[in-house]
Design an enzyme around this catalytic site. Structure first.
Site, short mmCIF file in Angstrom:
data_model
loop_
_atom_site.label_atom_id
_atom_site.label_comp_id
_atom_site.label_asym_id
_atom_site.label_seq_id
_atom_site.Cartn_x
_atom_site.Cartn_y
_atom_site.Cartn_z
N GLU A 62 0.85 -1.19 0.00
CA GLU A 62 0.00 0.00 0.00
C GLU A 62 0.89 1.24 0.00
OE1 GLU A 62 -3.72 1.74 2.69
OE2 GLU A 62 -2.14 0.58 3.67
N LYS B 178 -9.66 1.07 -2.23
CA LYS B 178 -9.81 0.59 -0.86
C LYS B 178 -11.18 0.99 -0.29
CE LYS B 178 -7.36 1.00 3.61
NZ LYS B 178 -6.21 1.68 4.26
N CYS C 136 -4.99 -3.38 3.04
CA CYS C 136 -4.70 -3.05 4.44
C CYS C 136 -5.88 -3.21 5.38
CB CYS C 136 -4.13 -1.63 4.51
SG CYS C 136 -3.21 -1.28 6.04
#
Length: 276
Positions: A40, A114, A155
């Site tokens: 990320e 995300k 994440c």
């Protein structure tokens, strides 16, 4: 299929970050990896929204993305760019935290924004509000490749198991979890969460990570946990990169996905229920 997990310690200088990233990708390709994965925030980690806005670009103008697409094509590899911070055309001006899967021809095979934002109070002195600068995505993404189907996450998504179950039931065999995981929550939860997601889904989980202290010229910097991981569908840790930047290799046999799901076919055992 051999994968190469790239572990980075980026700062807020895009040019410097790109040079280091490209060197590690080249090393991964030279080591025989047909799939290379970066963490990320591959292009930068910055706590300054002003600095982010001054250096980020829209996807079609992003120099990091263009350079890495070109590198993937020259090396003939699949490249998962864990995520890049990119500008959007949203009215509120927030950025996107976007993961890209690049094909061996340099084309963008899939992109994923995300979904879950890291809005947490890690301690009295460490508070994060990712949603203040980044707008969340709204769509789960499953990418087709010659070696298998890849479910793309980033994440903090790892704390939301329903996303992973949806990807697995949609056909994912490999799930990617590029991360810049906080060093405090990482020490407490990183290995356990990733192993759980692999066991629950019967997927390989590949999680390239940021590591160490990330200096900033426009902010205070931060620490990330490192420990890029490759997890087997049965939950075994196949590779752990520790805390040093570099490349970690892992060989994957997707037959392990079929075997794990045959032993515990929980993906087919959903039942309706009521309450609470």
């Amino acid at each position: 299929m051999r994968a190469g997990l790239v572990q980075l310690t980026v700062g807020d200088d895009l040019v410097a970050n790109l040079a280091v990233t490209q060197a590690h990708i080249a090393a991964a390709a030279a080591g025989g990896a047909g799939l290379v994965l970066t963490p990320e925030c591959t292009n930068l980690l910055s706590s300054s929204r002003t600095h982010q806005r001054s250096v980020m670009r829209h996807e079609d103008q992003d120099e990091t993305l263009a350079a890495l697409r070109n590198q993937a094509a020259k090396a003939g590899i699949w490249l998962l760019i864990g995520s890049l911070g990119v500008l959007t055309h949203d009215a509120d001006g927030r950025f996107a935290n976007r993961s890209f899967l690049i094909s061996p021809t340099g084309e963008i095979a899939a992109r994923y924004d995300k979904i879950h934002m890291f809005d947490v109070n890690v301690s009295e002195t460490e508070v994060y509000r990712e949603s203040a600068g980044y707008r969340p995505g709204t769509k789960a993404v499953l990418a087709e490749t010659p070696f298998g189907k890849i479910g793309m996450t980033v994440c903090y998504d790892v704390r939301f198991p329903h996303l992973y179950r949806r990807l697995a039931q949609g056909g994912a065999q490999i799930i990617t979890v590029p991360a810049a995981f906080n060093h405090i929550t990482g020490a407490a939860h990183w290995h356990t969460l990733l192993r759980a997601r692999a066991i629950e889904t019967g997927c390989f989980v590949l999680a390239p990570a940021q590591t160490g202290f990330h200096p900033e010229t426009h902010g205070k910097g931060r620490n990330t946990y490192g420990h890029s991981l490759a997890i087997a569908p049965w939950g075994e840790i196949l590779a752990d990169a520790g805390t040093e930047p570099g490349v970690t290799f892992v060989d994957l046999n997707l037959d392990a996905v079929t075997k794990a799901r045959a032993r515990v076919p929980s993906l087919t055992h959903d039942r309706e229920f009521t309450g609470p």
